[in-house]
Design a protein around this motif. Sequence first.
Motif, mmCIF file in Angstrom:
data_model
loop_
_atom_site.group_PDB
_atom_site.id
_atom_site.type_symbol
_atom_site.label_atom_id
_atom_site.label_comp_id
_atom_site.label_asym_id
_atom_site.label_seq_id
_atom_site.Cartn_x
_atom_site.Cartn_y
_atom_site.Cartn_z
ATOM 1 N N UNK A 143 0.820 -1.337 0.068
ATOM 2 C CA UNK A 143 0.046 -0.153 -0.026
ATOM 3 C C UNK A 143 0.930 1.249 -0.117
ATOM 4 N N UNK A 144 0.361 2.450 -0.498
ATOM 5 C CA UNK A 144 0.972 3.697 -0.239
ATOM 6 C C UNK A 144 0.957 4.296 0.826
ATOM 7 N N UNK A 145 1.948 4.927 1.345
ATOM 8 C CA UNK A 145 1.739 5.710 2.845
ATOM 9 C C UNK A 145 2.613 6.801 2.691
ATOM 10 N N UNK A 146 2.653 7.912 3.616
ATOM 11 C CA UNK A 146 3.628 8.738 3.692
ATOM 12 C C UNK A 146 4.833 8.089 4.261
ATOM 13 N N UNK A 147 6.085 8.838 3.798
ATOM 14 C CA UNK A 147 7.310 8.307 4.312
ATOM 15 C C UNK A 147 7.502 8.412 5.870
ATOM 16 N N UNK A 148 6.745 9.517 6.456
ATOM 17 C CA UNK A 148 6.919 9.598 8.034
ATOM 18 C C UNK A 148 6.165 8.648 8.504
ATOM 19 N N UNK A 149 4.803 8.066 8.161
ATOM 20 C CA UNK A 149 4.028 7.002 8.585
ATOM 21 C C UNK A 149 4.864 5.820 8.566
ATOM 22 N N UNK A 150 5.399 5.372 7.515
ATOM 23 C CA UNK A 150 6.315 4.169 7.157
ATOM 24 C C UNK A 150 7.574 4.209 8.267
ATOM 25 N N UNK A 151 8.145 5.279 8.466
ATOM 26 C CA UNK A 151 9.239 5.477 9.361
ATOM 27 C C UNK A 151 8.865 4.951 10.929
ATOM 28 N N UNK A 152 7.591 5.823 11.218
ATOM 29 C CA UNK A 152 7.384 5.904 12.696
ATOM 30 C C UNK A 152 6.296 4.746 13.142
ATOM 31 N N UNK A 153 5.522 4.182 12.176
ATOM 32 C CA UNK A 153 4.522 3.245 12.477
ATOM 33 C C UNK A 153 4.766 1.941 11.800
#
Length: 177
Positions: A143-153
């Motif tokens: 799935x697509x997500x933001x870089x910040x959400x991928x890194x943090x969550x």
Amino acid sequence: MMPIPEFDPDNLKFVPYDAQKHVLPNLNFAQSNGDDPLDVQNYYDNIMTGKYHPSGLTYVLKYEKKHIGFFVVGLTTIRQEHNPGIPRLEGKDTNDFTKGLLIDKIGIDQNYRCFRIGKYILQFCIGLVKSINTSSQIRVIIFETTNSLAEKIYHPKYRFNYVKKNENIVWAYKTIC
């Protein structure tokens, strides 16, 4: 933001969306700063008004009796040479393609964020893959997500790897074997 006293995941329901039966309410999927880098709000608004019919299966999220979000899933084929961050599954693929479950959009209303609802969506999708995957053809959830959400969550908490699509957007994925 309206506070919820206590979130009980047993009251979270995943309901297949039927445009003939369901009337979708107005929900707010933008980030708290108003940005919508994944275009989730526009996507939802187009489904809600009948301007767009996703090619995948749309689920609405209900908490108790309230609509709180949605997500869309569909099957996809990923060409590994165009996605070098997705690992080759040696000995399992006969060519450079990997079949996967694409979570096309995920939208959770602002009032219901920070209750690990994304985790329940991902668990549901993994269970969906395992239930339909009788011959182990589907090898990845993506799935697509933001870089910040991928890194943090998504990476530290749920072990989803990710590759950059552009400066702010990534493809998050998890191999299912």
